[in-house]
Design a protein around this motif. Structure first.
Motif, PDB file in Angstrom:
ATOM      1  N   ILE A  50     -36.763  -8.838 -14.588  1.00 26.36           N
ATOM      2  CA  ILE A  50     -36.412  -9.311 -13.237  1.00 26.36           C
ATOM      3  C   ILE A  50     -35.130 -10.154 -13.281  1.00 26.36           C
ATOM      4  CG2 ILE A  50     -37.186 -10.574 -11.197  1.00 26.36           C
ATOM      5  CD1 ILE A  50     -40.130  -9.927 -12.252  1.00 26.36           C
ATOM      6  N   PRO A  51     -35.121 -11.301 -13.971  1.00 22.30           N
ATOM      7  CA  PRO A  51     -33.875 -12.091 -13.988  1.00 22.30           C
ATOM      8  C   PRO A  51     -32.762 -11.421 -14.785  1.00 22.30           C
ATOM      9  CG  PRO A  51     -35.509 -13.113 -15.413  1.00 22.30           C
ATOM     10  CD  PRO A  51     -36.202 -12.002 -14.670  1.00 22.30           C
ATOM     11  N   ALA A  52     -33.114 -10.592 -15.771  1.00 23.10           N
ATOM     12  CA  ALA A  52     -32.079  -9.905 -16.561  1.00 23.10           C
ATOM     13  C   ALA A  52     -31.261  -8.963 -15.679  1.00 23.10           C
ATOM     14  CB  ALA A  52     -32.706  -9.144 -17.725  1.00 23.10           C
ATOM     15  N   ASN A  53     -31.926  -8.243 -14.791  1.00 23.73           N
ATOM     16  CA  ASN A  53     -31.201  -7.328 -13.914  1.00 23.73           C
ATOM     17  C   ASN A  53     -30.443  -8.057 -12.810  1.00 23.73           C
ATOM     18  OD1 ASN A  53     -31.431  -4.351 -14.552  1.00 23.73           O
ATOM     19  ND2 ASN A  53     -33.498  -5.089 -14.946  1.00 23.73           N
ATOM     20  N   ILE A  54     -30.963  -9.201 -12.386  1.00 20.19           N
ATOM     21  CA  ILE A  54     -30.194 -10.030 -11.444  1.00 20.19           C
ATOM     22  C   ILE A  54     -28.891 -10.461 -12.117  1.00 20.19           C
ATOM     23  CG2 ILE A  54     -30.125 -12.230 -10.202  1.00 20.19           C
ATOM     24  CD1 ILE A  54     -33.247 -11.936  -9.939  1.00 20.19           C
ATOM     25  N   LYS A  66     -24.454  -3.604  -7.243  1.00 18.33           N
ATOM     26  CA  LYS A  66     -25.242  -4.848  -7.197  1.00 18.33           C
ATOM     27  C   LYS A  66     -26.645  -4.557  -6.688  1.00 18.33           C
ATOM     28  CE  LYS A  66     -21.668  -8.297  -6.198  1.00 18.33           C
ATOM     29  NZ  LYS A  66     -21.916  -9.363  -7.127  1.00 18.33           N
ATOM     30  N   ALA A  67     -26.705  -3.838  -5.570  1.00 23.63           N
ATOM     31  CA  ALA A  67     -27.992  -3.540  -4.941  1.00 23.63           C
ATOM     32  C   ALA A  67     -28.887  -2.722  -5.865  1.00 23.63           C
ATOM     33  CB  ALA A  67     -27.778  -2.809  -3.619  1.00 23.63           C
ATOM     34  N   ASN A  71     -32.537  -3.774  -6.997  1.00 23.29           N
ATOM     35  CA  ASN A  71     -33.669  -2.889  -6.765  1.00 23.29           C
ATOM     36  C   ASN A  71     -34.466  -2.662  -8.050  1.00 23.29           C
ATOM     37  OD1 ASN A  71     -34.518   0.388  -6.340  1.00 23.29           O
ATOM     38  ND2 ASN A  71     -35.104  -1.106  -4.790  1.00 23.29           N
ATOM     39  N   ILE A  72     -33.785  -2.578  -9.181  1.00 21.31           N
ATOM     40  CA  ILE A  72     -34.476  -2.475 -10.471  1.00 21.31           C
ATOM     41  C   ILE A  72     -35.316  -3.733 -10.689  1.00 21.31           C
ATOM     42  CG2 ILE A  72     -34.173  -2.403 -12.982  1.00 21.31           C
ATOM     43  CD1 ILE A  72     -31.636  -0.634 -12.400  1.00 21.31           C
ATOM     44  N   GLY A 114     -34.004 -10.569   0.247  1.00 17.79           N
ATOM     45  CA  GLY A 114     -32.958 -11.192   1.051  1.00 17.79           C
ATOM     46  C   GLY A 114     -31.586 -11.079   0.409  1.00 17.79           C
ATOM     47  N   TYR A 115     -31.540 -11.274  -0.902  1.00 14.82           N
ATOM     48  CA  TYR A 115     -30.261 -11.188  -1.611  1.00 14.82           C
ATOM     49  C   TYR A 115     -29.720  -9.760  -1.563  1.00 14.82           C
ATOM     50  CZ  TYR A 115     -26.846 -11.880  -5.425  1.00 14.82           C
ATOM     51  OH  TYR A 115     -25.708 -11.944  -6.182  1.00 14.82           O
ATOM     52  N   ARG A 116     -30.592  -8.779  -1.812  1.00 12.21           N
ATOM     53  CA  ARG A 116     -30.156  -7.384  -1.772  1.00 12.21           C
ATOM     54  C   ARG A 116     -29.665  -7.025  -0.378  1.00 12.21           C
ATOM     55  NH1 ARG A 116     -32.777  -3.115  -0.374  1.00 12.21           N
ATOM     56  NH2 ARG A 116     -34.834  -4.024  -0.666  1.00 12.21           N
TER      57      ARG A 116
END
Length: 128
Positions: A50-54, A66-67, A71-72, A114-116
């Motif tokens: 989760i945080p790695a893909n962010i 980015k999106a 999404n991943i 929200g970020y996506r």
């Protein structure tokens, strides 16, 4: 108005996702040893994603790139949620641990969504 994020660590969604990973690591330490290469490993791997893909998506230049990484992260969050349900049903975690982790996952999910949405709406400005 908030100052634009200079690194992925400035993102609240990353901070909350990282806190979720730390919580997962904390309570999986007490999982049965025979689950080390099973549920323990799977839950940790999904949570870490989760945080790695962010972080990976943060420096992508296009909104679509980015999106995609966000999404991943969302997919990994859902995978983590399933493993939480399984851990609870197997009685590897208490109801309180489950509820705390579930609440964290819901907060991360809302922030990710929200970020996506913001990234796609703003067409991926570096600090969207």
């Amino acid at each position: 108005m908030r100052e634009p994020a200079k690194s992925f660590q400035d993102l609240i969604v990353w901070q909350k996702a990282h806190a979720f990973v730390l919580a997962i690591y904390s309570f999986t330490q007490s999982f049965p040893k025979h689950e080390l290469y099973g549920l323990t490993s799977q839950l940790r791997r999904a949570a870490i994603s989760i945080p790695a893909n962010i972080a990976e998506g943060f420096r992508k230049q296009s909104a679509n790139d980015k999106a995609r990484f966000l999404n991943i992260s969302e997919g990994s969050l859902e995978e983590s949620r399933y493993y939480l349900i399984l851990a609870k049903d197997l009685k590897y975690i208490s109801s309180e641990q489950y509820q705390t982790a579930w609440n964290q996952s819901e907060e991360v999910g809302r922030l990710l969504n929200g970020y996506r949405s913001s990234v796609l709406k703003n067409k991926g400005g570096q600090n969207a």
